[in-house]
Design a protein around this motif. Structure first.
Motif, PDB file in Angstrom:
ATOM      1  N   MET A 136       0.827  -1.131   0.210  1.00  0.00           N
ATOM      2  CA  MET A 136      -0.159   0.197   0.136  1.00  0.00           C
ATOM      3  C   MET A 136       0.922   1.461  -0.064  1.00  0.00           C
ATOM      4  SD  MET A 136      -3.150   1.272   0.795  1.00  0.00           S
ATOM      5  CE  MET A 136      -3.911   2.778   1.345  1.00  0.00           C
ATOM      6  N   ASN A 137       0.516   2.588  -0.819  1.00  0.00           N
ATOM      7  CA  ASN A 137       1.053   3.224  -0.780  1.00  0.00           C
ATOM      8  C   ASN A 137       0.095   4.622  -0.839  1.00  0.00           C
ATOM      9  OD1 ASN A 137       4.328   3.038  -1.349  1.00  0.00           O
ATOM     10  ND2 ASN A 137       3.434   1.512  -2.881  1.00  0.00           N
ATOM     11  N   LEU A 138       0.865   5.814  -0.637  1.00  0.00           N
ATOM     12  CA  LEU A 138       0.028   7.099  -0.958  1.00  0.00           C
ATOM     13  C   LEU A 138      -0.450   7.114  -2.284  1.00  0.00           C
ATOM     14  CD1 LEU A 138      -0.175   9.840   0.599  1.00  0.00           C
ATOM     15  CD2 LEU A 138       1.754  10.570  -0.838  1.00  0.00           C
ATOM     16  N   THR A 139      -1.747   7.179  -2.588  1.00  0.00           N
ATOM     17  CA  THR A 139      -2.332   7.319  -3.770  1.00  0.00           C
ATOM     18  C   THR A 139      -1.540   8.508  -4.827  1.00  0.00           C
ATOM     19  OG1 THR A 139      -4.014   8.537  -3.623  1.00  0.00           O
ATOM     20  CG2 THR A 139      -4.466   6.298  -2.996  1.00  0.00           C
ATOM     21  N   TYR A 140      -1.462   8.171  -6.121  1.00  0.00           N
ATOM     22  CA  TYR A 140      -1.150   9.280  -6.890  1.00  0.00           C
ATOM     23  C   TYR A 140      -2.010  10.562  -6.672  1.00  0.00           C
ATOM     24  CZ  TYR A 140       0.622  11.306 -11.098  1.00  0.00           C
ATOM     25  OH  TYR A 140       1.194  12.477 -11.980  1.00  0.00           O
ATOM     26  N   LYS A 141      -3.255  10.166  -6.888  1.00  0.00           N
ATOM     27  CA  LYS A 141      -4.205  11.465  -6.529  1.00  0.00           C
ATOM     28  C   LYS A 141      -3.633  12.145  -5.142  1.00  0.00           C
ATOM     29  CE  LYS A 141      -8.992  12.770  -6.433  1.00  0.00           C
ATOM     30  NZ  LYS A 141     -10.012  12.611  -5.607  1.00  0.00           N
ATOM     31  N   GLU A 142      -3.363  11.612  -4.037  1.00  0.00           N
ATOM     32  CA  GLU A 142      -3.059  12.196  -2.918  1.00  0.00           C
ATOM     33  C   GLU A 142      -1.807  13.048  -3.200  1.00  0.00           C
ATOM     34  OE1 GLU A 142      -5.024   9.277   0.324  1.00  0.00           O
ATOM     35  OE2 GLU A 142      -3.220   8.686  -0.538  1.00  0.00           O
ATOM     36  N   PHE A 143      -0.736  12.376  -3.932  1.00  0.00           N
ATOM     37  CA  PHE A 143       0.386  12.881  -4.001  1.00  0.00           C
ATOM     38  C   PHE A 143       0.346  14.252  -4.912  1.00  0.00           C
ATOM     39  CE2 PHE A 143       4.307  13.177  -6.956  1.00  0.00           C
ATOM     40  CZ  PHE A 143       5.140  13.276  -6.051  1.00  0.00           C
ATOM     41  N   LEU A 144      -0.425  14.071  -5.937  1.00  0.00           N
ATOM     42  CA  LEU A 144      -0.836  15.361  -6.584  1.00  0.00           C
ATOM     43  C   LEU A 144      -1.496  16.511  -5.983  1.00  0.00           C
ATOM     44  CD1 LEU A 144      -1.988  13.901 -10.342  1.00  0.00           C
ATOM     45  CD2 LEU A 144       0.174  15.018  -9.605  1.00  0.00           C
ATOM     46  N   GLU A 145      -2.456  16.027  -4.886  1.00  0.00           N
ATOM     47  CA  GLU A 145      -3.043  17.131  -4.162  1.00  0.00           C
ATOM     48  C   GLU A 145      -1.894  17.787  -3.394  1.00  0.00           C
ATOM     49  OE1 GLU A 145      -6.175  15.054  -2.192  1.00  0.00           O
ATOM     50  OE2 GLU A 145      -7.258  14.938  -3.970  1.00  0.00           O
TER      51      GLU A 145
ATOM     52  N   ASP B  66       0.917  22.470  -1.810  1.00  0.00           N
ATOM     53  CA  ASP B  66       2.076  22.473  -1.275  1.00  0.00           C
ATOM     54  C   ASP B  66       3.423  22.913  -1.880  1.00  0.00           C
ATOM     55  OD1 ASP B  66       0.941  22.391   1.596  1.00  0.00           O
ATOM     56  OD2 ASP B  66       1.268  20.235   1.341  1.00  0.00           O
ATOM     57  N   PHE B  67       3.500  23.100  -3.227  1.00  0.00           N
ATOM     58  CA  PHE B  67       4.471  23.328  -3.981  1.00  0.00           C
ATOM     59  C   PHE B  67       4.309  24.443  -4.975  1.00  0.00           C
ATOM     60  CE2 PHE B  67       6.616  21.884  -7.941  1.00  0.00           C
ATOM     61  CZ  PHE B  67       7.952  22.220  -7.529  1.00  0.00           C
ATOM     62  N   ASP B  68       5.189  25.508  -4.663  1.00  0.00           N
ATOM     63  CA  ASP B  68       5.092  26.793  -5.357  1.00  0.00           C
ATOM     64  C   ASP B  68       5.382  26.527  -6.987  1.00  0.00           C
ATOM     65  OD1 ASP B  68       7.690  26.697  -4.986  1.00  0.00           O
ATOM     66  OD2 ASP B  68       7.807  28.690  -4.080  1.00  0.00           O
ATOM     67  N   GLY B  69       5.855  25.398  -7.167  1.00  0.00           N
ATOM     68  CA  GLY B  69       6.354  25.258  -8.737  1.00  0.00           C
ATOM     69  C   GLY B  69       5.257  24.699  -9.577  1.00  0.00           C
ATOM     70  N   TYR B  70       4.118  24.483  -8.436  1.00  0.00           N
ATOM     71  CA  TYR B  70       2.792  23.897  -9.466  1.00  0.00           C
ATOM     72  C   TYR B  70       2.366  24.869 -10.441  1.00  0.00           C
ATOM     73  CZ  TYR B  70      -2.165  22.722 -10.054  1.00  0.00           C
ATOM     74  OH  TYR B  70      -3.444  22.414 -10.606  1.00  0.00           O
ATOM     75  N   GLU B  71       2.114  26.273  -9.913  1.00  0.00           N
ATOM     76  CA  GLU B  71       1.699  27.279 -10.471  1.00  0.00           C
ATOM     77  C   GLU B  71       2.678  27.938 -11.830  1.00  0.00           C
ATOM     78  OE1 GLU B  71       1.442  27.656  -6.973  1.00  0.00           O
ATOM     79  OE2 GLU B  71      -0.603  27.458  -6.731  1.00  0.00           O
ATOM     80  N   ILE B  72       4.029  27.636 -11.549  1.00  0.00           N
ATOM     81  CA  ILE B  72       4.895  28.059 -12.783  1.00  0.00           C
ATOM     82  C   ILE B  72       4.666  27.032 -13.863  1.00  0.00           C
ATOM     83  CG2 ILE B  72       7.368  27.863 -13.453  1.00  0.00           C
ATOM     84  CD1 ILE B  72       7.837  28.643 -10.469  1.00  0.00           C
ATOM     85  N   PHE B  73       4.485  25.418 -13.404  1.00  0.00           N
ATOM     86  CA  PHE B  73       4.142  24.615 -14.221  1.00  0.00           C
ATOM     87  C   PHE B  73       2.852  24.777 -14.981  1.00  0.00           C
ATOM     88  CE2 PHE B  73       2.391  20.782 -15.948  1.00  0.00           C
ATOM     89  CZ  PHE B  73       3.662  20.024 -16.465  1.00  0.00           C
ATOM     90  N   MET B  74       1.913  25.112 -14.296  1.00  0.00           N
ATOM     91  CA  MET B  74       0.577  25.326 -15.006  1.00  0.00           C
ATOM     92  C   MET B  74       0.369  26.642 -15.880  1.00  0.00           C
ATOM     93  SD  MET B  74      -1.049  22.683 -14.358  1.00  0.00           S
ATOM     94  CE  MET B  74      -2.664  22.851 -14.608  1.00  0.00           C
TER      95      MET B  74
ATOM     96  N   TYR C 151      10.463  12.246   3.707  1.00  0.00           N
ATOM     97  CA  TYR C 151      11.166  11.886   2.725  1.00  0.00           C
ATOM     98  C   TYR C 151      11.564  13.048   1.818  1.00  0.00           C
ATOM     99  CZ  TYR C 151      13.895   9.394  -0.914  1.00  0.00           C
ATOM    100  OH  TYR C 151      14.718   9.061  -1.768  1.00  0.00           O
ATOM    101  N   ILE C 152      10.623  13.488   1.226  1.00  0.00           N
ATOM    102  CA  ILE C 152      10.599  14.603   0.286  1.00  0.00           C
ATOM    103  C   ILE C 152      11.411  15.800   0.978  1.00  0.00           C
ATOM    104  CG2 ILE C 152       9.194  16.552  -0.570  1.00  0.00           C
ATOM    105  CD1 ILE C 152       7.084  14.133  -1.149  1.00  0.00           C
ATOM    106  N   GLU C 153      11.005  16.142   2.102  1.00  0.00           N
ATOM    107  CA  GLU C 153      11.830  17.189   2.846  1.00  0.00           C
ATOM    108  C   GLU C 153      13.446  17.044   3.119  1.00  0.00           C
ATOM    109  OE1 GLU C 153       9.652  18.329   6.500  1.00  0.00           O
ATOM    110  OE2 GLU C 153       8.119  19.221   5.248  1.00  0.00           O
ATOM    111  N   GLN C 154      13.762  15.735   3.573  1.00  0.00           N
ATOM    112  CA  GLN C 154      15.013  15.409   4.005  1.00  0.00           C
ATOM    113  C   GLN C 154      15.927  15.428   2.509  1.00  0.00           C
ATOM    114  OE1 GLN C 154      14.682  11.767   5.730  1.00  0.00           O
ATOM    115  NE2 GLN C 154      14.744  12.257   7.827  1.00  0.00           N
ATOM    116  N   HIS C 155      15.463  15.027   1.339  1.00  0.00           N
ATOM    117  CA  HIS C 155      16.013  14.946   0.295  1.00  0.00           C
ATOM    118  C   HIS C 155      15.692  15.967  -0.621  1.00  0.00           C
ATOM    119  CE1 HIS C 155      15.905  10.838   1.741  1.00  0.00           C
ATOM    120  NE2 HIS C 155      17.085  10.628   1.223  1.00  0.00           N
ATOM    121  N   GLU C 156      15.283  16.932  -0.203  1.00  0.00           N
ATOM    122  CA  GLU C 156      14.989  18.424  -0.916  1.00  0.00           C
ATOM    123  C   GLU C 156      14.399  18.115  -2.231  1.00  0.00           C
ATOM    124  OE1 GLU C 156      18.814  20.230  -0.562  1.00  0.00           O
ATOM    125  OE2 GLU C 156      18.859  20.895   1.272  1.00  0.00           O
ATOM    126  N   VAL C 157      13.552  17.263  -2.419  1.00  0.00           N
ATOM    127  CA  VAL C 157      12.875  16.776  -3.631  1.00  0.00           C
ATOM    128  C   VAL C 157      11.954  18.249  -4.280  1.00  0.00           C
ATOM    129  CG1 VAL C 157      10.912  15.482  -4.819  1.00  0.00           C
ATOM    130  CG2 VAL C 157      12.587  14.481  -2.946  1.00  0.00           C
TER     131      VAL C 157
END
Length: 105
Positions: free
Chosen positions: A1-10, A15-23, A82-88
């Motif tokens: 079981m993992n975090l769903t892709y939909k939850e990841f996208l949400e 929480d990611f300011d680059g989302y607006e840039i991409f869009m 994990y995302i924070e520790q690895h500066e994803v």
């Protein structure tokens, strides 16, 4: 079981300011592409928006797949940790700044 892709996208969309840039860049790309279509074949704004959202989903899938292999947990805070520790997000932000959609992509 993992975090769903939909939850990841949400998570990224909230929480990611680059989302607006991409869009912004993806919307501009889709609108330019739409303008090149013959007027009878042009998409309505809703279809352009849907295509832009699909670009976002496809672009984030490889990142999600990589994280899923690394994190191996359905618990969202483990993912965030994990995302924070690895500066994803920092790496992703840099990628968004350099992002350029052209007819080849």
């Amino acid at each position: 079981m993992n975090l769903t892709y939909k939850e990841f996208l949400e998570y990224l969309e909230n929480d990611f300011d680059g989302y607006e840039i991409f869009m912004e860049k993806a919307t501009e790309y889709q609108q330019n592409k739409n303008q090149k279509r013959p007027s009878k074949s042009r998409w309505n704004p809703g279809k352009v928006e849907k295509a832009t959202n699909e670009m976002w989903k496809k672009a984030m899938q490889p990142l999600y797949d990589n994280l899923k292999r690394e994190v191996k947990s359905a618990i969202s805070y483990k993912w965030i940790e994990y995302i924070e520790q690895h500066e994803v997000l920092e790496g992703l932000r840099d990628a968004m700044a350099d992002l350029n959609f052209d007819e080849a992509s």
